[in-house]
Design a protein around this motif. Structure first.
Motif, PDB file in Angstrom:
ATOM      1  N   ALA A   1     -16.508   5.883 -18.539  1.00 21.35           N
ATOM      2  CA  ALA A   1     -15.434   6.435 -19.363  1.00 21.35           C
ATOM      3  C   ALA A   1     -15.535   5.911 -20.792  1.00 21.35           C
ATOM      4  O   ALA A   1     -15.169   4.780 -21.073  1.00 21.35           O
ATOM      5  CB  ALA A   1     -14.077   6.095 -18.747  1.00 21.35           C
ATOM      6  N   LYS A   2     -16.011   6.763 -21.674  1.00 16.97           N
ATOM      7  CA  LYS A   2     -16.229   6.321 -23.055  1.00 16.97           C
ATOM      8  C   LYS A   2     -15.079   6.709 -23.979  1.00 16.97           C
ATOM      9  O   LYS A   2     -14.935   6.161 -25.064  1.00 16.97           O
ATOM     10  CB  LYS A   2     -17.528   6.936 -23.584  1.00 16.97           C
ATOM     11  N   ASP A   3     -14.272   7.701 -23.563  1.00 16.68           N
ATOM     12  CA  ASP A   3     -13.150   8.072 -24.422  1.00 16.68           C
ATOM     13  C   ASP A   3     -11.871   8.105 -23.594  1.00 16.68           C
ATOM     14  O   ASP A   3     -11.912   7.974 -22.372  1.00 16.68           O
ATOM     15  CB  ASP A   3     -13.403   9.429 -25.094  1.00 16.68           C
ATOM     16  N   ILE A   4     -10.769   8.273 -24.288  1.00 13.14           N
ATOM     17  CA  ILE A   4      -9.482   8.102 -23.609  1.00 13.14           C
ATOM     18  C   ILE A   4      -9.270   9.120 -22.494  1.00 13.14           C
ATOM     19  O   ILE A   4      -8.722   8.793 -21.438  1.00 13.14           O
ATOM     20  CB  ILE A   4      -8.319   8.075 -24.622  1.00 13.14           C
ATOM     21  N   ASN A   5      -9.741  10.346 -22.698  1.00 15.20           N
ATOM     22  CA  ASN A   5      -9.535  11.337 -21.647  1.00 15.20           C
ATOM     23  C   ASN A   5     -10.308  11.015 -20.375  1.00 15.20           C
ATOM     24  O   ASN A   5      -9.835  11.238 -19.266  1.00 15.20           O
ATOM     25  CB  ASN A   5      -9.865  12.741 -22.159  1.00 15.20           C
TER      26      ASN A   5
ATOM     27  N   ARG B   1      -1.140  10.290 -26.421  1.00 17.91           N
ATOM     28  CA  ARG B   1      -0.181  11.151 -27.114  1.00 17.91           C
ATOM     29  C   ARG B   1       0.137  10.654 -28.525  1.00 17.91           C
ATOM     30  O   ARG B   1       0.238  11.431 -29.467  1.00 17.91           O
ATOM     31  CB  ARG B   1       1.122  11.238 -26.301  1.00 17.91           C
ATOM     32  N   GLU B   2       0.289   9.336 -28.648  1.00 17.92           N
ATOM     33  CA  GLU B   2       0.715   8.774 -29.925  1.00 17.92           C
ATOM     34  C   GLU B   2      -0.467   8.376 -30.814  1.00 17.92           C
ATOM     35  O   GLU B   2      -0.268   7.926 -31.932  1.00 17.92           O
ATOM     36  CB  GLU B   2       1.576   7.529 -29.669  1.00 17.92           C
ATOM     37  N   ASP B   3      -1.673   8.494 -30.259  1.00 15.22           N
ATOM     38  CA  ASP B   3      -2.868   8.104 -30.990  1.00 15.22           C
ATOM     39  C   ASP B   3      -2.809   6.640 -31.435  1.00 15.22           C
ATOM     40  O   ASP B   3      -3.040   6.288 -32.587  1.00 15.22           O
ATOM     41  CB  ASP B   3      -3.053   9.038 -32.201  1.00 15.22           C
ATOM     42  N   ILE B   4      -2.479   5.769 -30.475  1.00 13.85           N
ATOM     43  CA  ILE B   4      -2.374   4.333 -30.736  1.00 13.85           C
ATOM     44  C   ILE B   4      -3.776   3.727 -30.670  1.00 13.85           C
ATOM     45  O   ILE B   4      -4.523   4.007 -29.729  1.00 13.85           O
ATOM     46  CB  ILE B   4      -1.464   3.660 -29.674  1.00 13.85           C
ATOM     47  N   PRO B   5      -4.157   2.900 -31.647  1.00 13.31           N
ATOM     48  CA  PRO B   5      -5.477   2.275 -31.569  1.00 13.31           C
ATOM     49  C   PRO B   5      -5.570   1.284 -30.407  1.00 13.31           C
ATOM     50  O   PRO B   5      -4.573   0.665 -30.046  1.00 13.31           O
ATOM     51  CB  PRO B   5      -5.609   1.543 -32.909  1.00 13.31           C
ATOM     52  N   PHE B   6      -6.736   1.171 -29.804  1.00 16.37           N
ATOM     53  CA  PHE B   6      -6.935   0.179 -28.743  1.00 16.37           C
ATOM     54  C   PHE B   6      -8.331  -0.411 -28.879  1.00 16.37           C
ATOM     55  O   PHE B   6      -9.219   0.212 -29.470  1.00 16.37           O
ATOM     56  CB  PHE B   6      -6.713   0.794 -27.357  1.00 16.37           C
TER      57      PHE B   6
ATOM     58  N   LEU C   1       4.120  -2.970 -28.895  1.00 16.65           N
ATOM     59  CA  LEU C   1       4.194  -3.173 -30.338  1.00 16.65           C
ATOM     60  C   LEU C   1       4.483  -1.847 -31.046  1.00 16.65           C
ATOM     61  O   LEU C   1       5.300  -1.771 -31.962  1.00 16.65           O
ATOM     62  CB  LEU C   1       2.859  -3.762 -30.815  1.00 16.65           C
ATOM     63  N   TRP C   2       3.836  -0.814 -30.581  1.00 19.10           N
ATOM     64  CA  TRP C   2       4.053   0.532 -31.124  1.00 19.10           C
ATOM     65  C   TRP C   2       5.522   0.951 -30.945  1.00 19.10           C
ATOM     66  O   TRP C   2       6.149   1.486 -31.854  1.00 19.10           O
ATOM     67  CB  TRP C   2       3.119   1.508 -30.415  1.00 19.10           C
ATOM     68  N   LEU C   3       6.054   0.687 -29.761  1.00 20.76           N
ATOM     69  CA  LEU C   3       7.458   1.027 -29.487  1.00 20.76           C
ATOM     70  C   LEU C   3       8.399   0.225 -30.398  1.00 20.76           C
ATOM     71  O   LEU C   3       9.422   0.738 -30.854  1.00 20.76           O
ATOM     72  CB  LEU C   3       7.785   0.747 -28.018  1.00 20.76           C
TER      73      LEU C   3
ATOM     74  N   ILE D   1       0.847   4.336 -19.637  1.00 20.42           N
ATOM     75  CA  ILE D   1       0.430   3.637 -20.859  1.00 20.42           C
ATOM     76  C   ILE D   1      -0.705   4.411 -21.535  1.00 20.42           C
ATOM     77  O   ILE D   1      -0.663   4.684 -22.732  1.00 20.42           O
ATOM     78  CB  ILE D   1      -0.033   2.193 -20.527  1.00 20.42           C
ATOM     79  N   TRP D   2      -1.695   4.794 -20.735  1.00 23.56           N
ATOM     80  CA  TRP D   2      -2.829   5.522 -21.331  1.00 23.56           C
ATOM     81  C   TRP D   2      -2.420   6.908 -21.826  1.00 23.56           C
ATOM     82  O   TRP D   2      -2.878   7.355 -22.873  1.00 23.56           O
ATOM     83  CB  TRP D   2      -4.000   5.598 -20.343  1.00 23.56           C
ATOM     84  N   ASN D   3      -1.572   7.581 -21.057  1.00 28.36           N
ATOM     85  CA  ASN D   3      -1.088   8.885 -21.521  1.00 28.36           C
ATOM     86  C   ASN D   3      -0.338   8.751 -22.849  1.00 28.36           C
ATOM     87  O   ASN D   3      -0.439   9.593 -23.733  1.00 28.36           O
ATOM     88  CB  ASN D   3      -0.159   9.529 -20.482  1.00 28.36           C
ATOM     89  N   TYR D   4       0.415   7.664 -22.967  1.00 28.37           N
ATOM     90  CA  TYR D   4       1.196   7.425 -24.182  1.00 28.37           C
ATOM     91  C   TYR D   4       0.273   7.075 -25.357  1.00 28.37           C
ATOM     92  O   TYR D   4       0.448   7.574 -26.469  1.00 28.37           O
ATOM     93  CB  TYR D   4       2.195   6.300 -23.923  1.00 28.37           C
ATOM     94  N   ILE D   5      -0.719   6.240 -25.098  1.00 23.05           N
ATOM     95  CA  ILE D   5      -1.689   5.879 -26.136  1.00 23.05           C
ATOM     96  C   ILE D   5      -2.383   7.139 -26.655  1.00 23.05           C
ATOM     97  O   ILE D   5      -2.570   7.323 -27.852  1.00 23.05           O
ATOM     98  CB  ILE D   5      -2.726   4.864 -25.576  1.00 23.05           C
TER      99      ILE D   5
END
Lengths: 267, 425
Positions: A227-231, A194-199, A39-41, A188-192
């Protein structure tokens, strides 16, 4: 070119090809991480204003967080949201509690989509599936025709070379378009990130458990995770040897269930 | 421990494994994944479970054959991809079917690769699809090829047999202007000369498959070529007319003087647009939007170039085409040529030679038909001008597909690197 830029650029190219050739298209949004990245793309491809509807197939058994996330961002991103539900099947009592998962998936998901496509007349549907998700998906094309029964004739797929895709669909068929085919879970996660996409929050660990793949609440099992955060999600995936869909019942019931679902038109 | 899911952000080298049916493509892939520890535990469980239910003996080939039918029939039907990593880099392996009837699947897979492993069984030797696949590698412009002579365990690791096959293959490949990087005797089943040496092959002191793979080179950077920006579509956003597309080669910069072909209109780049932003410069591979200084209305398929490096426009080309539709090409067929984003009606003006892709023999001069898997040296007449170039100059504008009634039925290369007047026959 950096990998994420290359993937993004190719996906945007494919999204724009689908819109150019078919115009009457829709994008399936399960509200999971992959289709949210798709959707972001799409938003990037059309400079913020997506010129086609975004479809949510609602089985009625989704997590509550899915509905609130959907409503929040469809208004924030000004989406033309269409909701597909197979009301007849729901009234007939088809549900995940009756021991036939194959039937439940194909009625509440596949047939719900089928009905919506019949009603709206979509020529093509954008989907966020990836090759590395499941063996059977490794065989997909970027543009993949489905017949009126939604069947996938994987033995006789059209050739696809040099960014030239199947650009016509006959009556009573539609084309599945897969812009994320080359991406993997980590991309996908690296992109989320990088782009700060909400999830949705379900991907974050709560009390030592998190969801890695999300579908219906009744048929998804969380994995052990802190794992509580994206990193930390990214770090966890870099170290794992378990498959992404390991918590999804529909892949496990019997050998080849996914293949049977795909051949029946499952997404 | 490196494995499948740890592929990071760096580029991946796509390689294709081709060869005759049953010469061991899927087994080699299974072995490559196994030896690099690239298989998730639950894939192994899934395979074992399926194997138990279908009562087949466990083999590496099953790792890549995902369809029930493929496991039952023990052959690959369609292209599939899997991934592994060596110390040097990441690879995507494309598995392709070896059966003649699935040739269009094989071409689909191969067109995505930058290098190939051509596998030949030491037991069975060179067969029909060995040659046809080699031809397709040549036609698709894949120059980096590793020759793997498989099943050495079944010929008692005979050096004579290896040398004999190697010699025959090199001479055939020479006629396709393919110079293999290496020829390696292997046993995919037992894992010899894949990750490490093994078997009774002390006579061989060349690289293993992994060493040979790590020596491959990545593609020449298209950024260094002249600018080509094929227009994909026109969007209106905030009252701006934005030409969208992906830069095929070279670089484009704000303020650049450009020419749009074939219409030959000249203007300048007003801005380069991406979502919520603008860029000063964009380069090969970038999907962008371009706003022009003048109010022109160029169409999809036109190509934006720099005037000092602009290509010719053509209505007639000579090319080699590979026919992959079951229904033959008849000389008078109405076709469409599609190259980058351009699309025009065309017809085959003449078929100078009709060639058998498995032997490279000329079947017929001045033919008026091409059948499935035939190669034609043809002249194509296009209804309206198009930007088409030599494949060796701008890859993306030197290759095209032909469609008939909406179906892709041929792939073609302009000034194909292969000389069809080979010494082979």
């Amino acid at each position: 070119m950096e990998r994420l830029d290359e993937l993004e650029s190719k996906s945007i190219y494919i999204i724009r090809e689908a819109y150019y050739h078919f115009k009457d298209i829709g994008m399936l949004w399960s509200i999971g991480k992959d289709s949210t990245a798709l959707l972001w793309l799409c938003r990037k491809a059309f400079f913020g204003r997506i010129p086609f509807p975004i479809i949510h197939i609602d089985t009625g058994y989704k997590f509550p967080q899915i509905y609130s996330f959907r409503d929040k961002y469809s208004s924030e991103w000004e989406l033309n949201l269409k909701i597909g539900r197979n009301e007849d099947a729901i009234l007939e009592g088809i549900c995940p509690h009756n021991n036939d998962k194959l039937k439940c998936c194909s009625e509440l998901k596949t047939n719900a989509l089928k009905k919506l496509i019949d009603k709206e007349g979509y020529m093509a549907i954008l989907l966020g599936i990836r090759r590395d998700e499941h063996g059977i998906r490794a065989k997909e094309r970027y543009f993949s025709p489905r017949d009126s029964q939604f069947a996938w004739d994987y033995k006789n797929q059209p050739p696809e070379l040099w960014d030239q895709y199947k650009s016509e669909s006959e009556d009573s068929t539609h084309i599945r378009v897969h812009p994320l085919l080359d991406w993997n879970e980590l991309d996908i996660w690296n992109y989320i990130e990088r782009e700060d996409i909400p999830f949705i929050e379900l991907y974050r660990a709560l009390d030592g458990k998190r969801y890695r793949s999300i579908g219906c609440q009744t048929c998804c099992e969380p994995i052990d995770s802190d794992a509580k955060d994206i990193n930390s999600i990214i770090a966890e995936l870099q170290a794992t040897k378990t498959q992404e869909r390991a918590g999804r019942t529909q892949d496990k019931e019997e050998a080849y269930m996914m293949q049977k679902l795909r051949a029946l038109g499952y997404m | 421990m490196e494995e499948l899911r740890s592929r990071g952000v760096e580029a991946t080298l796509p390689i294709v494994i081709v060869g005759h049916v049953d010469h061991g493509k899927s087994t080699l892939i299974g072995r490559l994944l196994y030896d690099t520890d690239s298989l998730p535990t639950d894939i192994m469980e899934e395979i074992e479970k399926s194997l138990k239910e279908s009562d087949n003996p466990s083999e590496f080939a099953y790792i890549t054959d995902h369809l029930e039918e493929e496991r039952m029939e023990k052959m690959t039907i369609d292209t599939a991809q899997s991934f592994f990593k060596t110390d040097k880099r990441h690879y995507a392996i494309i598995d392709t079917p070896g059966h003649r009837e699935f040739i269009k699947n094989m071409i689909t897979g191969t067109s995505q690769a930058e290098a190939a492993i051509l596998i030949v069984s030491a037991l069975e030797g060179i067969e029909e699809q060995t040659k046809r696949h080699a031809y397709i590698l040549g036609m698709l412009g894949i120059k980096q090829v590793i020759l793997a002579i498989n099943k050495m365990d079944l010929v008692n690791y005979s050096q004579n047999r290896f040398e004999e096959l190697k010699c025959k293959l090199l001479s055939f490949l020479h006629s396709l202007e393919i110079k293999p990087n290496h020829a390696i005797p292997i046993s995919a089943r037992l894992g010899y000369n894949i990750a490490k040496a093994g078997g009774n092959m002390g006579w061989y002191n060349g690289p293993t498959i992994f060493e040979a793979l790590d020596q491959l080179e990545t593609k020449e950077d298209p950024v260094l070529k002249p600018l080509r920006f094929p227009i994909q579509d026109t969007y209106i956003s905030d009252q701006k007319k934005i030409l969208v597309g992906r830069v095929l080669s070279g670089k484009v910069q704000m303020g650049d003087e450009v020419v749009i072909l074939p219409s030959k209109a000249k203007t300048r780049i007003e801005s380069i647009e991406v979502y919520q932003n603008t860029k000063d410069v964009a380069e090969a591979g970038d999907s962008i939007g371009i706003v022009l200084q003048d109010d022109l209305a160029p169409k999809r398929g036109e190509v934006i170039c720099h005037p000092q490096y602009s290509p010719e426009i053509k209505t007639r080309i000579n090319a080699n085409i590979f026919w992959m539709s079951y229904d033959p090409l008849q000389a008078k067929d109405q076709l469409t040529i599609r190259c980058a984003t351009a699309e025009e009606h065309c017809h085959i003006e003449r078929i100078e030679q009709r060639i058998d892709s498995s032997t490279l023999e000329i079947i017929e001069n001045h033919s008026n038909i091409l059948r499935e898997t035939d190669v034609g040296k043809v002249t194509i007449s296009i209804d309206r001008p198009m930007v088409l170039e030599d494949f060796n100059e701008i890859e993306g504008l030197g290759r095209f597909v032909l469609t008939r009634s909406g179906e892709i039925c041929a792939g073609g290369i302009i000034n194909s690197p292969i000389s069809l007047y080979s010494e082979c026959h």
